[in-house]
Design a protein around this motif. Structure first.
Motif, short mmCIF file in Angstrom:
data_model
loop_
_atom_site.label_atom_id
_atom_site.label_comp_id
_atom_site.label_asym_id
_atom_site.label_seq_id
_atom_site.Cartn_x
_atom_site.Cartn_y
_atom_site.Cartn_z
N VAL A 244 0.84 -1.20 0.00
CA VAL A 244 0.00 0.00 0.00
C VAL A 244 0.87 1.25 0.00
CG1 VAL A 244 -1.65 1.34 1.38
CG2 VAL A 244 -1.99 -1.11 1.06
N ARG A 245 1.95 1.23 0.75
CA ARG A 245 2.81 2.41 0.87
C ARG A 245 3.41 2.83 -0.48
NH1 ARG A 245 6.58 1.93 5.60
NH2 ARG A 245 4.77 2.68 6.71
N ARG A 246 3.67 1.89 -1.35
CA ARG A 246 4.31 2.23 -2.63
C ARG A 246 3.30 2.71 -3.68
NH1 ARG A 246 4.45 -1.75 -6.79
NH2 ARG A 246 3.24 -3.56 -6.16
N LEU B 28 -5.51 -2.50 -7.95
CA LEU B 28 -4.14 -2.56 -7.44
C LEU B 28 -3.39 -3.72 -8.09
CD1 LEU B 28 -4.80 -1.80 -3.69
CD2 LEU B 28 -4.29 -0.23 -5.54
N LEU B 29 -3.06 -3.52 -9.34
CA LEU B 29 -2.33 -4.55 -10.08
C LEU B 29 -0.86 -4.47 -9.73
CD1 LEU B 29 -4.08 -3.95 -13.51
CD2 LEU B 29 -4.62 -5.70 -11.80
N PRO B 30 -0.15 -5.59 -9.86
CA PRO B 30 1.29 -5.55 -9.60
C PRO B 30 1.97 -4.60 -10.58
CG PRO B 30 0.52 -7.82 -9.80
CD PRO B 30 -0.62 -6.92 -10.18
N LYS B 31 2.92 -3.84 -10.05
CA LYS B 31 3.67 -2.93 -10.92
C LYS B 31 4.69 -3.74 -11.73
CE LYS B 31 3.38 1.38 -8.42
NZ LYS B 31 4.15 2.51 -7.91
N ALA B 32 4.86 -3.33 -12.97
CA ALA B 32 5.85 -3.99 -13.81
C ALA B 32 7.25 -3.61 -13.32
CB ALA B 32 5.67 -3.58 -15.26
N ALA B 33 8.13 -4.57 -13.38
CA ALA B 33 9.52 -4.30 -12.98
C ALA B 33 10.14 -3.37 -14.01
CB ALA B 33 10.31 -5.61 -12.92
N PRO B 34 10.98 -2.44 -13.54
CA PRO B 34 11.62 -1.53 -14.49
C PRO B 34 12.53 -2.31 -15.43
CG PRO B 34 12.51 -1.22 -12.28
CD PRO B 34 11.38 -2.19 -12.18
N GLU B 35 12.48 -1.92 -16.68
CA GLU B 35 13.31 -2.61 -17.67
C GLU B 35 14.75 -2.12 -17.57
OE1 GLU B 35 11.87 -2.78 -21.62
OE2 GLU B 35 9.79 -3.00 -20.97
N VAL B 36 15.65 -3.05 -17.65
CA VAL B 36 17.07 -2.75 -17.59
C VAL B 36 17.61 -2.76 -19.02
CG1 VAL B 36 19.29 -3.50 -16.71
CG2 VAL B 36 17.23 -3.85 -15.34
N GLU B 37 18.25 -1.67 -19.36
CA GLU B 37 18.81 -1.59 -20.71
C GLU B 37 20.08 -2.44 -20.79
OE1 GLU B 37 19.32 2.26 -22.38
OE2 GLU B 37 17.55 3.04 -21.36
N LYS B 38 20.14 -3.18 -21.87
CA LYS B 38 21.34 -3.99 -22.09
C LYS B 38 22.28 -3.20 -22.99
CE LYS B 38 18.93 -8.31 -21.48
NZ LYS B 38 18.53 -9.58 -22.06
#
Length: 126
Positions: free
Chosen positions: A21-23, A115-125
């Motif tokens: 909830v906090r995020r 309140l869907l799960p947030k997508a993980a940030p994409e890491v640039e390769k």
């Protein structure tokens, strides 16, 4: 012992809910008025904060009574009554937390918060 495990599991679960909830941010839900979002967030955080604190406090106070009481000369009957009172207080607290969390859930549904799960940030390769 079983109640201690339950208190620990509930405490961890409530802490995870609190962190989730906090995020959450009002900007993630532009169709919901910010004031209403913040009201829901405060209501949910209040319930989960109280619940997790209550569970971990129950564990600490219970062990303090059981291990510290005899060392300072507290009669075993007093320790047992204190432990029973602590258990009853913990159950009452869990009921209050459930009621508050249920109210927050109803408000969440009324506001249409998904309140869907947030997508993980994409890491640039690179």
């Amino acid at each position: 012992m079983l109640l201690d495990v339950l208190a620990l599991v509930f405490g961890i679960w409530l802490t995870i809910r609190k962190l989730d909830v906090r995020r959450r941010e009002a900007s993630d839900h532009p169709d919901v008025p910010s004031a209403e979002f913040e009201r829901w967030k405060a209501m949910a955080l209040g319930a989960y904060n109280l619940g997790s604190l209550g569970c971990f406090a129950k564990l600490g106070i219970d062990y303090l009574l059981q291990l510290g009481g005899p060392r300072v000369g507290v009669p075993w009957a007093v320790i047992r009554v204190g432990g029973a009172g602590l258990f009853v207080a913990w159950v009452v607290l869990l009921v209050a937390v459930w009621v508050q969390a249920h109210r927050a859930k109803k408000l969440q549904e009324k506001l249409g918060l998904q309140l869907l799960p947030k997508a993980a940030p994409e890491v640039e390769k690179g």
